[in-house]
Design a protein around this motif. Structure first.
Motif, mmCIF file in Angstrom:
data_model
loop_
_atom_site.group_PDB
_atom_site.id
_atom_site.type_symbol
_atom_site.label_atom_id
_atom_site.label_comp_id
_atom_site.label_asym_id
_atom_site.label_seq_id
_atom_site.Cartn_x
_atom_site.Cartn_y
_atom_site.Cartn_z
ATOM 1 N N UNK A 197 0.821 -1.224 0.000
ATOM 2 C CA UNK A 197 0.000 0.000 0.000
ATOM 3 C C UNK A 197 0.846 1.262 0.000
ATOM 4 N N UNK A 198 1.990 1.200 0.645
ATOM 5 C CA UNK A 198 2.885 2.366 0.665
ATOM 6 C C UNK A 198 3.557 2.570 -0.688
ATOM 7 N N UNK A 199 3.350 1.612 -1.588
ATOM 8 C CA UNK A 199 3.939 1.636 -2.925
ATOM 9 C C UNK A 199 5.463 1.653 -2.875
ATOM 10 N N UNK A 200 6.014 0.855 -1.971
ATOM 11 C CA UNK A 200 7.465 0.743 -1.877
ATOM 12 C C UNK A 200 7.887 -0.619 -2.400
ATOM 13 N N UNK A 201 9.042 -0.650 -3.076
ATOM 14 C CA UNK A 201 9.601 -1.933 -3.498
ATOM 15 C C UNK A 201 10.256 -2.555 -2.269
ATOM 16 N N UNK A 202 9.840 -3.771 -1.936
ATOM 17 C CA UNK A 202 10.349 -4.376 -0.696
ATOM 18 C C UNK A 202 10.530 -5.870 -0.868
ATOM 19 N N UNK A 211 9.369 6.012 11.522
ATOM 20 C CA UNK A 211 10.198 7.128 11.071
ATOM 21 C C UNK A 211 11.202 6.671 10.014
ATOM 22 N N UNK A 212 11.704 5.460 10.173
ATOM 23 C CA UNK A 212 12.671 4.976 9.191
ATOM 24 C C UNK A 212 12.032 4.763 7.823
ATOM 25 N N UNK A 213 10.758 4.386 7.815
ATOM 26 C CA UNK A 213 10.078 4.193 6.534
ATOM 27 C C UNK A 213 10.098 5.489 5.718
ATOM 28 N N UNK A 214 9.916 6.610 6.401
ATOM 29 C CA UNK A 214 9.904 7.898 5.687
ATOM 30 C C UNK A 214 11.240 8.104 4.978
ATOM 31 N N UNK A 215 12.335 7.881 5.704
ATOM 32 C CA UNK A 215 13.657 8.046 5.108
ATOM 33 C C UNK A 215 13.891 7.014 4.005
ATOM 34 N N UNK A 216 13.494 5.785 4.252
ATOM 35 C CA UNK A 216 13.717 4.721 3.276
ATOM 36 C C UNK A 216 12.935 4.988 1.987
ATOM 37 N N UNK A 217 11.726 5.541 2.143
ATOM 38 C CA UNK A 217 10.902 5.853 0.970
ATOM 39 C C UNK A 217 11.602 6.897 0.108
ATOM 40 N N UNK A 218 12.267 7.847 0.747
ATOM 41 C CA UNK A 218 12.984 8.874 -0.008
ATOM 42 C C UNK A 218 14.216 8.280 -0.674
ATOM 43 N N UNK A 219 14.930 7.418 0.041
ATOM 44 C CA UNK A 219 16.095 6.764 -0.573
ATOM 45 C C UNK A 219 15.682 6.059 -1.857
ATOM 46 N N UNK A 279 10.426 12.301 -4.669
ATOM 47 C CA UNK A 279 9.284 11.948 -5.521
ATOM 48 C C UNK A 279 8.393 11.034 -4.687
ATOM 49 N N UNK A 280 7.477 11.610 -3.926
ATOM 50 C CA UNK A 280 6.681 10.784 -3.028
ATOM 51 C C UNK A 280 5.780 9.813 -3.762
ATOM 52 N N UNK A 281 5.779 8.550 -3.321
ATOM 53 C CA UNK A 281 4.687 7.680 -3.743
ATOM 54 C C UNK A 281 3.403 8.330 -3.208
ATOM 55 N N UNK A 282 2.356 8.313 -3.979
ATOM 56 C CA UNK A 282 1.135 9.032 -3.593
ATOM 57 C C UNK A 282 0.656 8.760 -2.160
ATOM 58 N N UNK A 283 0.686 7.504 -1.710
ATOM 59 C CA UNK A 283 0.157 7.245 -0.360
ATOM 60 C C UNK A 283 0.945 7.939 0.757
ATOM 61 N N UNK A 284 2.168 8.379 0.452
ATOM 62 C CA UNK A 284 3.011 9.008 1.467
ATOM 63 C C UNK A 284 3.074 10.523 1.344
ATOM 64 N N UNK A 285 2.598 11.046 0.226
ATOM 65 C CA UNK A 285 2.821 12.461 -0.084
ATOM 66 C C UNK A 285 2.169 13.383 0.957
ATOM 67 N N UNK A 286 2.873 14.441 1.350
ATOM 68 C CA UNK A 286 2.311 15.383 2.321
ATOM 69 C C UNK A 286 1.089 16.099 1.740
ATOM 70 N N UNK A 287 1.089 16.333 0.450
ATOM 71 C CA UNK A 287 -0.066 16.857 -0.286
ATOM 72 C C UNK A 287 -0.150 16.076 -1.584
#
Length: 568
Positions: A187-192, A445-453, A462-470
């Motif tokens: 759902x976070x749209x992260x490759x994991x 908190x680490x997910x936020x940094x990892x998503x940016x990496x 470039x935020x994945x939409x589910x994480x974007x502040x706006x």
RNA sequence: CGGGGCGUGGCGCAGCCUGGUAGCGCACUACAAUGGGGUUGUAGGGGUCGGAGGUUCGAAUCCUCUCGCCCCGACCA
């Protein structure tokens, strides 16, 4: 939200302390600010992202049947004495005293508190299985905090704990949690990737880590190209790679290798590749010393080595003096032939023939060594790290390596805590049963940094939409001068808000370039530009953060167009 | 814990060697011009130079102590 009413504080320059992209970008975006080593303030912008992560985690945990609760950060020492971790946990545990001298820890994790809670609350097998979780601040006094919130001392974690009547129930919940974790990262749209892992200091049997894939990750993951096998390289089993017995064709021969101390030196001097050499490491044993023999190009896996019988835990390399006393020569000339201390030979080293190793005499190496003929290979174990190209331990395919950032870890704890803290329930048989436990952590908190990496370019996040502040940035061109632009943008802003779209309207009296740069830096996934030209044509301009072309969209259709984009 | 480096306005830095009482860029405030990719000009505000002690007529600068921060290492012989 209008930028004029928000706190947007981007910087053009990168703070000197930040090493990796995510840390640099989080500072430049103004998402976080360091208060002191490993401790950060989250700004309104940063918190928006954090909340998005939290909410997705919360929803999926709820869906998986876990119940949210909240435990204290400050925990009495007595609980930690019960499990023995007051002394075992080490300097990462932040300890403190209150005014009357009673001792407390700032919670680095909550097994003690939840187990204490459970032993009071849970009385009967009928209440089981039960899973509880919280999203809460932890503190671990890391040796070396670094990379911003990637490895901070204070951080936010979702920690869940499950209680069971038996191991079968634990296994079932463990699988439910495994699935819930996969759902979260999907759902976070992260490759994991979920990988087999070592259960480490927390204890227990089965364990999986969830890694967000990123080149800058600190962990190495080995995975098979033909099966679903994936494991942390700390854990991945290394096979010999060859099935056939080695055949000797050379006789042993001694070579002068003056000044050669490393495998690289020896390879150069004797003109061979490292795969034909062995290296001999000496570690402390429970009695005396033990030598570990590895192929020259392989590396020792400490975790595997220290689990072996006879090897002292934690693994400690012998120092030069100890080695000289036992062998007669120093490091750099060690080899299996004639070595007067017990040896453990790695599987891959044990299948070598006609190989090269130190002669246990300063400045000399042997070539043409063969096991059996020249030196006994009594004890063969898996003690090395896997490398790319190794056969997969499940027999299917070969291994490749990927870098990852550990953002989740699930364990089957068994009765480690429930036993020491006497957390029991009455079973169907009317007798007390110690509850097996599971524990399941996610570093919010680490997910936020990892998503940016994983998701950035040279312009910013470039935020994945589910994480974007706006979700959407709304940019008027020259609104100050053009009443038409102002009115059109204000109207569109209202319309987007009414449609439930989370829009950031940049109403600052700044030049377009500033807006473009800021919105790209903070990574808003979708952008609408309103200008005089477009108004004349009845259009606005759309662009996705991760695309390079502008799309003209009729003013009347833009809301529907965005909705479609947001639903993909 | 070991090694290296750095503390000068919110951020990035110069000045320190060779002591003479603090400067640049960004950011901030005001005004003006500009107005589709971090524009420009003018005028401003803001720093007891991490802290303490010492040397000196005089210390950001030299000396001593101390605090903080960053990086590397703490397995490959």
């Amino acid at each position: 939200m209008k930028v004029s009413q928000f706190h947007l504080a981007t910087t053009r320059e990168t703070p000197a302390e930040a090493e990796i992209s995510s840390h640099q970008l989080m500072l430049r975006c103004g998402m976080i600010r360091k208060l002191t080593s490993g401790i950060y303030v989250w700004s309104p912008l940063g918190l928006r992202v954090l909340r998005k992560v939290e909410n997705i985690v919360r929803e999926e945990m709820n869906r998986a049947g876990a119940l949210e609760m909240l435990m204290p950060s400050v925990q009495p020492a007595e609980l930690w004495h019960e499990t023995g971790r007051w002394d075992q946990f080490g300097p990462q545990l932040l300890k403190m005293k209150d005014r009357s001298g009673r001792e407390y820890a700032f919670g680095p994790t909550h097994e003690e508190v939840i187990t204490d809670w459970a032993r009071h609350e849970l009385k009967s097998y009928k209440q089981l299985p039960a899973t509880f979780y919280q999203i809460q601040t932890k503190f671990r006094d890391e040796i070396r905090p670094r990379f911003g919130v990637m490895r901070s001392r204070e951080f936010i974690m979702k920690d869940a704990y499950s209680f069971h009547i038996d191991d079968e129930s634990l296994q079932q919940t463990y699988e439910v949690m495994h699935a819930a974790y996969s759902a979260i990262f999907t759902r976070l749209k992260l490759k994991f990737r979920a990988v087999d892992a070592d259960s480490g200091a927390i204890g227990g049997s089965q364990s999986h880590e969830f890694h967000v894939l990123a080149d800058s990750g600190e962990d190495l993951i080995a995975y098979s190209d033909e099966s679903g096998y994936a494991a942390n390289t700390e854990m991945a089993e290394a096979l010999a790679g060859i099935d056939t017995a080695p055949i000797a064709s050379e006789s042993i021969q001694k070579h002068a290798t003056p000044g050669c101390h490393t495998i690289g030196d020896v390879c150069k001097a004797l003109e061979v590749t490292a795969e034909r050499t062995v290296k001999t490491l000496v570690v402390e044993a429970e009695e005396g010393l033990i030598a570990l023999v590895l192929r020259g190009d392989h590396s020792l896996n400490e975790l595997k080595a220290e689990k072996l019988e006879g090897v002292k835990t934690p693994l400690q390399l012998a120092d030069e003096d100890q080695i000289k006393a036992a062998v007669g020569c120093g490091t750099g000339s060690l080899g299996p032939v004639g070595l007067p201390i017990p040896m453990i030979i790695d599987r891959s080293a044990a299948v070598l023939a006609d190989f090269i190793g130190g002669a246990n005499e300063k400045g000399f190496h042997n070539s043409g060594i063969n096991w059996g003929r020249d030196v006994a290979a009594d004890r063969i174990e898996d003690i090395r790290h896997v490398v790319a190209g190794d056969p997969s331990p499940d027999g299917k395919g070969t291994l490749s390596l990927l870098r990852g950032i550990e953002v989740g870890h699930i364990f089957q704890l068994g009765s480690k805590y429930s036993e020491s803290m006497n957390a029991v329930v009455l079973g169907e048989d009317g007798k007390a049963h110690v509850m097996p436990m599971g524990c399941y952590g996610i570093g919010i908190t680490r997910i936020v940094a990892a998503a940016i990496e994983q998701n950035h370019d040279d312009r910013g996040v470039i935020w994945p939409l589910p994480l974007a502040p706006f979700q959407v940035a709304l940019l008027p061109m020259n609104m100050k001068k053009s009443l038409r632009v102002r009115e059109a943008t204000e109207a569109l802003y209202t319309e987007l808000q009414d449609a439930g779209i989370d829009v950031l309207f940049d109403d600052r009296p700044v030049r377009p370039g500033v807006m473009f740069n800021d919105m790209e830096l903070i990574g808003i996934p979708h952008r609408i530009v309103v200008g005089e030209r477009g108004i004349d044509a009845g259009e606005v301009e759309y662009r996705a953060r991760n695309e390079s072309d502008n799309i003209q969209v009729p003013m009347a259709e833009i809301v529907d167009y965005l909705k479609k984009r947001l639903n993909n």
